[in-house]
Scaffold this active site. Sequence first.
Site, PDB file in Angstrom:
ATOM      1  N   GLU A   1      28.127 -77.368 -82.408  1.00 38.83           N
ATOM      2  CA  GLU A   1      28.712 -76.412 -83.363  1.00 38.83           C
ATOM      3  C   GLU A   1      29.954 -77.032 -83.956  1.00 38.83           C
ATOM      4  OE1 GLU A   1      29.331 -72.217 -82.158  1.00 38.83           O
ATOM      5  OE2 GLU A   1      30.787 -72.122 -83.792  1.00 38.83           O
TER       6      GLU A   1
ATOM      7  N   HIS B   1      31.851 -78.507 -87.327  1.00 40.87           N
ATOM      8  CA  HIS B   1      31.784 -78.169 -88.744  1.00 40.87           C
ATOM      9  C   HIS B   1      32.435 -79.204 -89.647  1.00 40.87           C
ATOM     10  CE1 HIS B   1      30.216 -74.406 -87.360  1.00 40.87           C
ATOM     11  NE2 HIS B   1      31.323 -74.091 -86.729  1.00 40.87           N
TER      12      HIS B   1
ATOM     13  N   HIS C   1      25.073 -68.573 -86.548  1.00 42.22           N
ATOM     14  CA  HIS C   1      26.537 -68.681 -86.463  1.00 42.22           C
ATOM     15  C   HIS C   1      27.184 -67.400 -86.972  1.00 42.22           C
ATOM     16  CE1 HIS C   1      30.574 -70.184 -87.606  1.00 42.22           C
ATOM     17  NE2 HIS C   1      30.399 -71.006 -86.590  1.00 42.22           N
TER      18      HIS C   1
ATOM     19  N   ASP D   1      33.101 -76.317 -81.446  1.00 43.73           N
ATOM     20  CA  ASP D   1      33.483 -75.532 -82.633  1.00 43.73           C
ATOM     21  C   ASP D   1      34.639 -76.221 -83.352  1.00 43.73           C
ATOM     22  OD1 ASP D   1      33.310 -73.653 -84.604  1.00 43.73           O
ATOM     23  OD2 ASP D   1      33.837 -71.932 -83.354  1.00 43.73           O
TER      24      ASP D   1
HETATM   25 ZN    ZN Z   1      31.755 -72.311 -85.575  1.00 44.02          ZN
END
Ligand code: ZN
Length: 322
Positions: A11, A13, A164, A284
């Site tokens: 996850e 980005h 998500h 994340d």
């Molecule tokens: Zn995220």
Amino acid sequence: MTSRIRKIALEEHFTAPGFERYSKVFTKLMDSASQAQLAARLADFDELRLAEMDRAGIDISVLSQTGPSVQAEPDQAQAIRYAQENNDFLARQIQRHPDRLAGFASLPMHAPRAAADELERAVNDLGFKGALVNGHTNGVYYDDPAYDAFWDRMQALDVPLYLHPTDPSPIPSAYAGHPELAGAVWGWGVETGTHALRLLFGGVFDRFPRLKLILGHMGEGLPMLRWRFDSRFAVYSHGIRLERRPSEYFGRNIVITTSGVCSPAALQCAIDEMGAEAVMFSVDYPYESTAIAADFIEQAPVSEDVRQLVCHGNAERLLKLR
Ligand code: ZN
């Protein structure tokens, strides 16, 4: 690479040029220094990102456009075009670091068949490992039968969908006067967990039993409530018939990542409820600390076999990585 345990993170980005038009809905809530730092880290595919991966022992990052991406685009034709542009952009970045970076596609879920076509192109032509979608599209959820064409293609391609978080639409009145509850603190998890349960109780996993749905944030709280889903659905089924008990879709169809929840107790709960093969490490990036996430998973009180599965083994199997 350091001598740390090999990790794959799912996850993580980035942003493609122009996509700030969507993410500014939440970045505008930050001060300008934080915004600038975030923008630099999202746009970087080299020094910042790779150095942080190296320090944490992350061998491969599977990258996704930061939310809400084209899920916030009102115009269907634009969404289709921007998703393609995003995926082509990401593919070019991955080509420069093919051993370290992999991709999840952005998809124009406005049009289920167009989304299926773009998924197929991203997987077959660009080598992507699946897709990441930021929740509903303009209030439409993917248990709608119109999405069966999409799920059918996803199952045939044998790749997972990462669901998500995003904002609910509209924002429920329960959050009135409490903006701190509407977003990442609480509301995003409720929204995303609810969407996953819509797929489960909507029979999507009965119609497409080989589908894999990935939830972040330790399963958005769902593993803790798995027993209750069975107990109360047995009483309040509303005529819905499923082929399995609700709990049985966890692990089988719904798998999770540890993104943004660095709690050993929550990790143990998720493993106990779903099985060690259903839990995967993630960070994340750049919203959470890579160092804290890496230290957490390396020090968590689980067996070394389980740690290897969570850090990389499960992701290798699910995403067909080396
Ligand atoms: Zn995220």
